[in-house]
Every structure is written in structure tokens, then in C-alpha cells.
Design an enzyme around this catalytic site. Structure first.
Site, PDB file in Angstrom:
ATOM      1  N   SER A   7       0.754  -1.394  -0.310  1.00  0.00           N
ATOM      2  CA  SER A   7      -0.121  -0.004   0.445  1.00  0.00           C
ATOM      3  C   SER A   7       0.181   0.706   0.115  1.00  0.00           C
ATOM      4  CB  SER A   7      -1.453   0.336   1.409  1.00  0.00           C
ATOM      5  OG  SER A   7      -0.267  -0.592   2.762  1.00  0.00           O
ATOM      6  N   ASN A  94      -2.254  -3.383  13.127  1.00  0.00           N
ATOM      7  CA  ASN A  94      -3.504  -2.587  13.425  1.00  0.00           C
ATOM      8  C   ASN A  94      -4.357  -2.024  13.353  1.00  0.00           C
ATOM      9  OD1 ASN A  94      -3.838  -5.109  11.160  1.00  0.00           O
ATOM     10  ND2 ASN A  94      -4.294  -6.568  12.249  1.00  0.00           N
ATOM     11  N   THR A 139     -39.691  27.823 -10.331  1.00  0.00           N
ATOM     12  CA  THR A 139     -40.279  26.494  -9.801  1.00  0.00           C
ATOM     13  C   THR A 139     -40.262  25.707 -11.182  1.00  0.00           C
ATOM     14  OG1 THR A 139     -42.108  27.026  -9.716  1.00  0.00           O
ATOM     15  CG2 THR A 139     -41.443  27.130  -7.351  1.00  0.00           C
ATOM     16  N   HIS A 140     -39.519  24.428 -10.994  1.00  0.00           N
ATOM     17  CA  HIS A 140     -39.697  23.942 -12.500  1.00  0.00           C
ATOM     18  C   HIS A 140     -39.392  24.445 -13.503  1.00  0.00           C
ATOM     19  CE1 HIS A 140     -43.183  21.971 -11.106  1.00  0.00           C
ATOM     20  NE2 HIS A 140     -43.544  22.863 -10.429  1.00  0.00           N
ATOM     21  N   SER A 261     -13.335  27.444 -27.065  1.00  0.00           N
ATOM     22  CA  SER A 261     -13.385  26.627 -27.814  1.00  0.00           C
ATOM     23  C   SER A 261     -12.773  26.537 -28.933  1.00  0.00           C
ATOM     24  CB  SER A 261     -14.738  25.859 -28.741  1.00  0.00           C
ATOM     25  OG  SER A 261     -15.081  25.460 -29.797  1.00  0.00           O
ATOM     26  N   LYS A 267     -16.997  31.216 -28.283  1.00  0.00           N
ATOM     27  CA  LYS A 267     -17.968  30.549 -27.001  1.00  0.00           C
ATOM     28  C   LYS A 267     -16.657  30.793 -25.375  1.00  0.00           C
ATOM     29  CE  LYS A 267     -20.160  27.212 -26.813  1.00  0.00           C
ATOM     30  NZ  LYS A 267     -19.704  26.101 -27.375  1.00  0.00           N
ATOM     31  N   GLU A 274     -18.994  22.930 -14.658  1.00  0.00           N
ATOM     32  CA  GLU A 274     -18.990  21.414 -15.532  1.00  0.00           C
ATOM     33  C   GLU A 274     -18.566  20.691 -14.383  1.00  0.00           C
ATOM     34  OE1 GLU A 274     -19.900  22.065 -19.954  1.00  0.00           O
ATOM     35  OE2 GLU A 274     -18.658  23.366 -19.378  1.00  0.00           O
ATOM     36  N   TYR A 301      -9.854  -7.235  11.683  1.00  0.00           N
ATOM     37  CA  TYR A 301      -8.703  -6.796  10.929  1.00  0.00           C
ATOM     38  C   TYR A 301      -9.255  -7.532   9.335  1.00  0.00           C
ATOM     39  CZ  TYR A 301      -5.529  -3.753   7.339  1.00  0.00           C
ATOM     40  OH  TYR A 301      -4.946  -4.252   6.425  1.00  0.00           O
ATOM     41  N   GLN A 306      -7.414  -2.283   3.442  1.00  0.00           N
ATOM     42  CA  GLN A 306      -6.225  -1.403   3.060  1.00  0.00           C
ATOM     43  C   GLN A 306      -6.569  -0.569   1.681  1.00  0.00           C
ATOM     44  OE1 GLN A 306      -2.037  -2.789   2.791  1.00  0.00           O
ATOM     45  NE2 GLN A 306      -2.605  -2.876   0.876  1.00  0.00           N
ATOM     46  N   LYS A 309      -8.397   3.954   1.889  1.00  0.00           N
ATOM     47  CA  LYS A 309      -7.314   5.439   1.843  1.00  0.00           C
ATOM     48  C   LYS A 309      -7.826   5.423  -0.153  1.00  0.00           C
ATOM     49  CE  LYS A 309      -3.819   2.670   4.174  1.00  0.00           C
ATOM     50  NZ  LYS A 309      -5.563   1.512   4.748  1.00  0.00           N
TER      51      LYS A 309
HETATM   52  N1  ARG Z   1      -1.175  -1.361   4.692  1.00  0.00           N
HETATM   53  C1  ARG Z   1      -2.188  -2.670   5.740  1.00  0.00           C
HETATM   54  C2  ARG Z   1      -3.649  -1.336   5.788  1.00  0.00           C
HETATM   55  O1  ARG Z   1      -3.542  -0.235   5.281  1.00  0.00           O
HETATM   56  C3  ARG Z   1      -1.684  -1.688   7.526  1.00  0.00           C
HETATM   57  C4  ARG Z   1      -2.621  -2.900   8.052  1.00  0.00           C
HETATM   58  C5  ARG Z   1      -2.148  -3.987   7.840  1.00  0.00           C
HETATM   59  N2  ARG Z   1      -1.786  -5.285   8.467  1.00  0.00           N
HETATM   60  C6  ARG Z   1      -1.831  -6.308   8.446  1.00  0.00           C
HETATM   61  N3  ARG Z   1      -2.219  -7.444   9.509  1.00  0.00           N
HETATM   62  N4  ARG Z   1      -1.520  -7.081   7.476  1.00  0.00           N
HETATM   63  O2  ARG Z   1      -4.883  -1.641   6.138  1.00  0.00           O
END
Ligand code: ARG
Length: 446
Positions: A7, A94, A139-140, A261, A267, A274, A301, A306, A309
Site C-alpha cells: 500500500s 492494525n 419553480t420547475h 472552444s 465560446k 461543469e 481486521y 487497506q 484509503k
Molecule cells: N497497510 C495496511 C493497511 O493499510 C496496514 C495494516 C496491515 N495489517 C496486517 N495485519 N497486515 O490496512
């Protein structure tokens, strides 16, 4: 395996939070005599050095080190030697990642809040300036009643107020510290979770270790708040697109907020608006992504988590752009108030005022007044004039109870001035609401 497992390419973005949390953890380990104080001090100083390096050169991406937690610890070991190995006592990645990510989301919320507060200031300034400018209210998307542009802009202000309160709410619930939950079951070391929570500005430690390492509600609440805010921004953007079109002609975007444009020289496209509208769809996708990731996970966990993020990072970056672009456009747009006023005048927007007058001054039941007004509108339409331009004789022919006093309410100025009910469009009321809002914004920032 390395490629699917790592990650670090994206979670390197957590480096500041990772180091901050590690410093709080190691200070506690030292204070509780779980590790020698000298080692704790060396680790803390080493972490500062790692932070300085990351700040100067970025976080090196080495897939073999998997994630930001390993990358930090490995660099620490290179700098201070085997003593670095004591840092990971009484914790696991974790609880570490759960803590880092909460810290990151908390910072992200603060950033968004500052952006939204700035947007509110822009809205207040423009609303104050346009408190008396009359435009058609719709409205509308059909001309309904005249309103003031200041009133319309303050409607946007209210939307942003609710968005900020949703983020504030999410922040409050997120503000507990998971660190010390360890892998899933807590730890046998005599740690002080309250001290760590305090050092990291959390309101306290989380109460259940299983929940702590499995919970991503805080990220989801960030995303749902972001979605709602982006939906509001998208609706503002949509109005900008409509208003900027030639048939409406309500606004002229300045050069820096419009694009040309490649083939049509006339334009001036509202591309930024947008894209604000478009980005709302992507932010919604980020929310959906994390919801689907989480929905089937057993405690505690799982590595699926992972993947929490990237969607949060993406949504945050997009939302920041949307807030900045909308603030910039609203702050610098030229409102073509003559055009707005002209269209408010042309659209029989004061028909309701005529009906209300019949109720008030002639005692006509509203339904009947509505019917009479319909006839008057038809008459004006036939003659190609506005309601205020009809002759009094034209009106008395439709209904004998109408007299010349009615002209007091048929102008768009009289119409808006009369709507003094709390929260209504009368310029006096709008100014009061602006003053209240400004005071609130200055005294209670969140
Ligand atoms: N890179 C992992 C995550 O973002 C960290 C936690 C990893 N934990 C594990 N038991 N492998 O979730």
C-alpha cells in the site's frame, strides 16, 4: 504478491500522521517503563530525523517494505540501529493504521471546514452586495415569483452551513484513539491508552479493541459528508452553467474562470462549473467504493480494509478543488442584474401578488383570486405587456373588485419588498439574515 500486497504507493500520504502517532506511542512506552527511557528518547529523536527526510525528499516507495508503517520503521532502524525494534512493542499495524487514518481524516475535515468557511464568506459578501437586485425566482425552472439575488445566494450559504455541521459531527465521532488495541485483542503490556489519546488530541481511547481495528465509520462519515457537500456544490455549479448560457445571460464569467472552444471563437465555456458538477459523481463513486468494501467484512481486521484509503484521498482532493473553484467563481463573477431584472419583469412574476391583493383588499377567497389572476395574465399576454403595464380599465373588466390601488403590488420591487415573512426574500429580511450569519461565522467558527 508484492504488487497486490503493498500500500506504500498511496499510504505514504499518511507519513506525518504515522510519525506523530509513533512518537506518542513511544513516549508512553518510556513513561510506563515498558521500554528503557534511553531507547524511547533515541527512537523519538530518530523519528524526527525520518520526518525531516520525508519532508525534504518525499517518502521512498519500496514495495518490499509494503506500507508506510514498515517504511518509517525501516528507515528508523537504519538511522538508530536495533533499538528501533522496540517501537513496535504493544501495538500492531492494525491499530496503527486505524490511528494514522483517523488522524488524517481529522486533518482533512479541518481543511475542508476552512475551505467551506471561506466559501461562506464569499457568499455573504456577494449576497450583501446583491441584497436589492431582483431576479426571477423559479419553480420547475419556470418564472415563478421575483426574488432577490442576495436571497438566492443566501440559500447557497445555508446549504454550506449544513455541510459544515455534518463534517463537524463526523469529526466529533471520529475523535477517539484506537492505538493500544493492538492486533485485535488489546495487549498484556501495562500501556496507558488515555495518555496516548491525550497526546494525539483525541477525546479519549476507543472502548473495544475488536471494534477499534475494524471500524472505518469515520472514513465513511467523511465520505458521506463529502458527498453531500459535493452535491450542493454541484447544484450551485449547475445554476452557474444555466446562468452563463446566452438565453439566460444572468452572469458573465471572468476570463480566468472560462475557457474557449478550439473551433468556435465566440465560446466562453463554464468548464470549471461543469467539472464541479462532474466531480460530484466521482466523489459519490468513492463513497460507494468504501461502502461496498466494508459491507461484508467480519471482525476484526481484513486486508480488504487497506483499500479504504484511495477513495478517501481521491474524494478529498476532488472536494478541495470543487470548493476552491466554486469560491473563485462566485467571488469573481459579474452578475448581469439588468438582465435578471428584465426577465423578472417579463415573466408575470407578480401574478401571485395580484391574487394575494384580491384576497387581502377585496375579500376574495384565494382559489377564486387565483382564477381571476389567470384571466388577467392571459389578457396581458395577449396585449404583450407586463401586469404592471395594464390599464386599470383592463383590470376592472376582468373583475370589478379590482381598483387602481392594485398597482402598488404589481411591480417586482413591491413584490419582493412585501415578502417580509421570516426567511423570505424582502431585502430588509435578507439583510437581517446576512448580519446574523456573519456574526455566527465570526463568533462560532464551526
Ligand atoms: N497497510 C495496511 C493497511 O493499510 C496496514 C495494516 C496491515 N495489517 C496486517 N495485519 N497486515 O490496512
Amino acid at each position: 504478491m508484492q504488487e497486490i500486497n503493498a500500500s506504500i504507493p498511496f499510504d505514504k500520504r499518511l507519513w506525518q500522521q504515522d510519525i506523530r502517532a509513533s512518537k506518542a506511542h513511544v513516549a508512553m512506552l518510556g513513561a510506563q517503563a515498558i521500554i528503557p527511557v534511553d531507547d524511547a528518547a533515541a527512537i523519538s529523536a530518530g523519528l524526527d530525523q525520518v520526518a525531516a527526510e520525508f519532508a525534504a525528499n518525499g517518502v521512498p516507495v519500496d514495495l518490499a517494505l509494503e506500507d508506510i508503517h514498515m517504511a518509517t520503521e525501516s528507515r528508523l532502524a537504519e538511522l538508530i540501529g536495533p533499538g528501533a525494534g522496540r517501537l513496535h512493542t504493544a501495538r500492531s499495524r492494525n491499530d496503527q493504521v486505524a490511528t494514522d487514518f483517523r488522524l488524517w481524516v481529522r486533518d482533512a475535515i479541518d481543511e475542508v471546514d476552512a475551505g467551506l468557511a471561506a466559501l461562506q464568506t464569499v457568499l455573504l459578501d456577494r449576497a450583501e452586495e446583491q441584497a436589492d437586485s431582483i431576479m426571477p425566482g423559479f419553480t420547475h425552472l419556470q418564472t415563478a415569483q421575483p426574488v432577490t439575488l442576495g436571497h438566492h445566494l443566501m440559500a447557497w450559504f445555508e446549504m454550506v452551513t449544513r455541510d459544515r455541521s455534518r463534517f463537524a459531527d463526523a469529526r466529533r465521532r471520529a475523535n477517539l484513539c484506537p492505538l493500544g488495541s493492538a492486533a485485535l485483542a488489546g495487549t498484556g503490556f501495562p500501556i496507558d491508552r488515555h495518555a496516548v489519546a491525550k497526546a494525539l488530541d483525541f477525546d479519549g481511547p476507543t472502548a473495544n479493541s475488536l471494534d477499534s481495528v475494524s471500524d472505518r465509520d469515520f472514513a465513511l462519515e467523511y465520505l458521506t459528508s463529502a458527498v453531500q457537500a459535493s452535491l450542493h456544490l454541484s447544484r450551485m455549479a449547475e445554476e452557474f452553467v444555466i446562468w452563463a448560457s446566452q438565453p439566460f445571460g444572468f452572469i458573465a464569467l471572468p476570463d480566468q474562470w472560462s475557457t474557449g472552444s478550439s473551433i468556435m471563437p465566440q465560446k466562453r465555456n463554464p468548464d470549471a462549473a461543469e467539472l464541479v458538477r462532474g466531480h460530484a459523481g466521482r466523489i459519490m463513486g468513492c463513497m460507494t467504493s468504501l461502502m461496498v468494501t466494508m459491507k461484508g467484512l467480519p471482525l476484526a481486521y481484513s486486508k480488504d480494509m487497506q483499500d479504504d484509503k484511495p477513495p478517501v484521498f481521491e474524494a478529498h482532493d476532488l472536494l478541495g478543488l470543487c470548493i476552491a473553484a466554486m469560491s473563485g467563481m462566485i467571488g469573481s463573477v459579474t452578475f448581469r442584474t439588468d438582465r435578471m431584472r428584465g426577465l423578472a419583469n417579463a415573466g408575470f412574476a407578480t401574478a401571485t401578488d395580484l391574487a394575494d391583493w384580491l384576497v387581502r383588499e377585496a375579500g376574495v377567497p384565494f382559489r377564486e383570486a387565483h382564477h381571476i389572476t389567470g384571466k388577467v395574465v392571459k389578457l396581458a399576454e395577449g396585449k404583450g405587456v407586463t401586469l404592471a403595464d395594464l390599464a386599470v380599465d383592463d383590470l376592472t373588466v376582468v373583475d370589478a373588485r379590482i381598483d387602481a390601488r392594485v398597482f402598488d403590488v404589481l411591480s417586482i420591487d413591491a413584490s419582493v419588498a412585501s415578502r417580509k415573512s421570516y426567511g423570505g426574500t424582502a431585502p430588509s429580511g435578507v439583510r437581517d439574515r446576512i448580519a446574523e450569519a456573519r456574526a455566527r461565522l465570526e463568533t462560532a467558527p464551526r
